[in-house]
Design a protein around this motif. Sequence first.
Motif, PDB file in Angstrom:
ATOM      1  N   VAL A  27       0.849  -1.199   0.000  1.00  0.00           N
ATOM      2  CA  VAL A  27       0.000   0.000   0.000  1.00  0.00           C
ATOM      3  C   VAL A  27       0.881   1.245   0.000  1.00  0.00           C
ATOM      4  N   LEU A  28       1.913   1.264   0.815  1.00  0.00           N
ATOM      5  CA  LEU A  28       2.789   2.429   0.877  1.00  0.00           C
ATOM      6  C   LEU A  28       3.573   2.618  -0.424  1.00  0.00           C
ATOM      7  N   GLU A  29       3.954   1.525  -1.058  1.00  0.00           N
ATOM      8  CA  GLU A  29       4.757   1.610  -2.278  1.00  0.00           C
ATOM      9  C   GLU A  29       3.925   1.946  -3.511  1.00  0.00           C
ATOM     10  N   ASN A  30       2.761   1.312  -3.650  1.00  0.00           N
ATOM     11  CA  ASN A  30       1.987   1.435  -4.888  1.00  0.00           C
ATOM     12  C   ASN A  30       0.595   2.014  -4.709  1.00  0.00           C
ATOM     13  N   GLY A  31       0.152   2.205  -3.484  1.00  0.00           N
ATOM     14  CA  GLY A  31      -1.192   2.702  -3.242  1.00  0.00           C
ATOM     15  C   GLY A  31      -2.199   1.571  -3.126  1.00  0.00           C
ATOM     16  N   TYR A  32      -3.308   1.875  -2.545  1.00  0.00           N
ATOM     17  CA  TYR A  32      -4.347   0.869  -2.319  1.00  0.00           C
ATOM     18  C   TYR A  32      -4.913   0.328  -3.622  1.00  0.00           C
ATOM     19  N   ASP A  33      -5.103   1.205  -4.597  1.00  0.00           N
ATOM     20  CA  ASP A  33      -5.743   0.792  -5.848  1.00  0.00           C
ATOM     21  C   ASP A  33      -4.952  -0.295  -6.573  1.00  0.00           C
ATOM     22  N   GLN A  34      -3.646  -0.362  -6.367  1.00  0.00           N
ATOM     23  CA  GLN A  34      -2.796  -1.362  -7.019  1.00  0.00           C
ATOM     24  C   GLN A  34      -2.563  -2.601  -6.151  1.00  0.00           C
ATOM     25  N   LEU A  35      -3.139  -2.625  -4.964  1.00  0.00           N
ATOM     26  CA  LEU A  35      -2.946  -3.751  -4.047  1.00  0.00           C
ATOM     27  C   LEU A  35      -3.662  -4.986  -4.582  1.00  0.00           C
ATOM     28  N   THR A  36      -2.935  -6.095  -4.665  1.00  0.00           N
ATOM     29  CA  THR A  36      -3.542  -7.355  -5.083  1.00  0.00           C
ATOM     30  C   THR A  36      -3.242  -8.426  -4.053  1.00  0.00           C
ATOM     31  N   ILE A  37      -4.174  -9.328  -3.888  1.00  0.00           N
ATOM     32  CA  ILE A  37      -3.970 -10.452  -2.988  1.00  0.00           C
ATOM     33  C   ILE A  37      -2.831 -11.322  -3.508  1.00  0.00           C
ATOM     34  N   GLU A  38      -2.725 -11.460  -4.824  1.00  0.00           N
ATOM     35  CA  GLU A  38      -1.647 -12.244  -5.417  1.00  0.00           C
ATOM     36  C   GLU A  38      -0.287 -11.687  -5.022  1.00  0.00           C
ATOM     37  N   GLY A  39      -0.150 -10.370  -5.105  1.00  0.00           N
ATOM     38  CA  GLY A  39       1.112  -9.734  -4.746  1.00  0.00           C
ATOM     39  C   GLY A  39       1.442  -9.890  -3.272  1.00  0.00           C
ATOM     40  N   VAL A  40       0.437  -9.715  -2.427  1.00  0.00           N
ATOM     41  CA  VAL A  40       0.649  -9.886  -0.986  1.00  0.00           C
ATOM     42  C   VAL A  40       1.050 -11.329  -0.687  1.00  0.00           C
ATOM     43  N   ALA A  41       0.366 -12.272  -1.288  1.00  0.00           N
ATOM     44  CA  ALA A  41       0.675 -13.689  -1.072  1.00  0.00           C
ATOM     45  C   ALA A  41       2.116 -13.997  -1.483  1.00  0.00           C
ATOM     46  N   ALA A  42       2.538 -13.471  -2.624  1.00  0.00           N
ATOM     47  CA  ALA A  42       3.906 -13.719  -3.089  1.00  0.00           C
ATOM     48  C   ALA A  42       4.923 -13.128  -2.110  1.00  0.00           C
ATOM     49  N   ASP A  43       4.689 -11.887  -1.684  1.00  0.00           N
ATOM     50  CA  ASP A  43       5.625 -11.235  -0.762  1.00  0.00           C
ATOM     51  C   ASP A  43       5.671 -11.928   0.599  1.00  0.00           C
ATOM     52  N   PRO A 102      -1.800   9.466  -5.616  1.00  0.00           N
ATOM     53  CA  PRO A 102      -2.071   8.441  -6.629  1.00  0.00           C
ATOM     54  C   PRO A 102      -2.150   7.040  -6.021  1.00  0.00           C
ATOM     55  N   GLY A 103      -3.188   6.342  -6.414  1.00  0.00           N
ATOM     56  CA  GLY A 103      -3.352   4.965  -5.988  1.00  0.00           C
ATOM     57  C   GLY A 103      -4.163   4.764  -4.724  1.00  0.00           C
ATOM     58  N   ASN A 104      -4.599   5.832  -4.077  1.00  0.00           N
ATOM     59  CA  ASN A 104      -5.313   5.669  -2.816  1.00  0.00           C
ATOM     60  C   ASN A 104      -6.761   6.141  -2.856  1.00  0.00           C
ATOM     61  N   SER A 105      -7.245   6.439  -4.022  1.00  0.00           N
ATOM     62  CA  SER A 105      -8.590   7.007  -4.129  1.00  0.00           C
ATOM     63  C   SER A 105      -9.675   6.062  -3.618  1.00  0.00           C
ATOM     64  N   GLY A 106      -9.473   4.769  -3.730  1.00  0.00           N
ATOM     65  CA  GLY A 106     -10.506   3.831  -3.306  1.00  0.00           C
ATOM     66  C   GLY A 106     -10.399   3.353  -1.879  1.00  0.00           C
ATOM     67  N   LEU A 107      -9.374   3.786  -1.147  1.00  0.00           N
ATOM     68  CA  LEU A 107      -9.137   3.233   0.189  1.00  0.00           C
ATOM     69  C   LEU A 107     -10.278   3.505   1.153  1.00  0.00           C
ATOM     70  N   LEU A 108     -10.678   4.746   1.311  1.00  0.00           N
ATOM     71  CA  LEU A 108     -11.710   5.078   2.282  1.00  0.00           C
ATOM     72  C   LEU A 108     -13.021   4.377   1.957  1.00  0.00           C
ATOM     73  N   ARG A 109     -13.420   4.404   0.694  1.00  0.00           N
ATOM     74  CA  ARG A 109     -14.656   3.728   0.301  1.00  0.00           C
ATOM     75  C   ARG A 109     -14.579   2.231   0.551  1.00  0.00           C
ATOM     76  N   SER A 110     -13.433   1.639   0.280  1.00  0.00           N
ATOM     77  CA  SER A 110     -13.271   0.201   0.505  1.00  0.00           C
ATOM     78  C   SER A 110     -13.348  -0.153   1.981  1.00  0.00           C
ATOM     79  N   LEU A 111     -12.771   0.689   2.832  1.00  0.00           N
ATOM     80  CA  LEU A 111     -12.863   0.437   4.273  1.00  0.00           C
ATOM     81  C   LEU A 111     -14.304   0.550   4.755  1.00  0.00           C
ATOM     82  N   LEU A 112     -15.035   1.507   4.207  1.00  0.00           N
ATOM     83  CA  LEU A 112     -16.448   1.649   4.569  1.00  0.00           C
ATOM     84  C   LEU A 112     -17.242   0.423   4.140  1.00  0.00           C
ATOM     85  N   ILE A 113     -16.965  -0.055   2.943  1.00  0.00           N
ATOM     86  CA  ILE A 113     -17.657  -1.247   2.445  1.00  0.00           C
ATOM     87  C   ILE A 113     -17.314  -2.448   3.309  1.00  0.00           C
ATOM     88  N   ALA A 114     -16.032  -2.612   3.632  1.00  0.00           N
ATOM     89  CA  ALA A 114     -15.613  -3.750   4.454  1.00  0.00           C
ATOM     90  C   ALA A 114     -16.289  -3.706   5.812  1.00  0.00           C
TER      91      ALA A 114
END
Length: 190
Positions: A27-43, A102-114
């Motif tokens: 999230v810090l490197e690429n922003g929330y919008d670019q966050l993928t479960i695949e990437g997190v799993a690999a890391d 850049p890359g964080n526009s969906g974070l707040l809305r996603s947290l609200l949805i979650a």
Amino acid sequence: MTEVGRRGPKRNEQARIAILQATSARVLENGYDQLTIEGVAADARVSKQTIYRWWPSRSALVAECLAERMLLTEFFVPEDSGDLRADVIRWLENIIGFLGSPGNSGLLRSLLIAATENTEVATHLNERLGMWEMLGERFTAAIEADQLPADTPLAELGDALMGALVVRDLRGAGFDNGFAKNLAILLLPA
């Protein structure tokens, strides 16, 4: 998150921490919008299924990172310079700056949805990132310094500040340069 009512294998704490660290770094490197479960799993060197077994969505995963203070901690507690209004303006501007980067526009809305979709996520966020922890100490100091009346409804004041951010973000209206200052002037005495 609490494990009450969970089914399936118990979480491995080492894997949980690795997943949260990988999520925070991405999230810090690429922003929330670019966050993928695949990437997190690999890391984190775990399977996607492991992540989905423990978190229903990437927003729930980010919510736990926030609640565990592994992400964006500098935004949650306003400083105390002795000037309440200036401190709240800086606090709001920090949050707005992050949401607008850049890359964080969906974070707040996603947290609200979650939080809306999963009461456990909502409870966890509220308990760990509640208004009191973010603003309560600063507001209490302001009361002690006679910057706020002693009978100020602190929870409602915090709700009004955060609510204004949420509504503006949900409307897609963006945040102009004067938003934080105007909101602070509206809600806080001179």
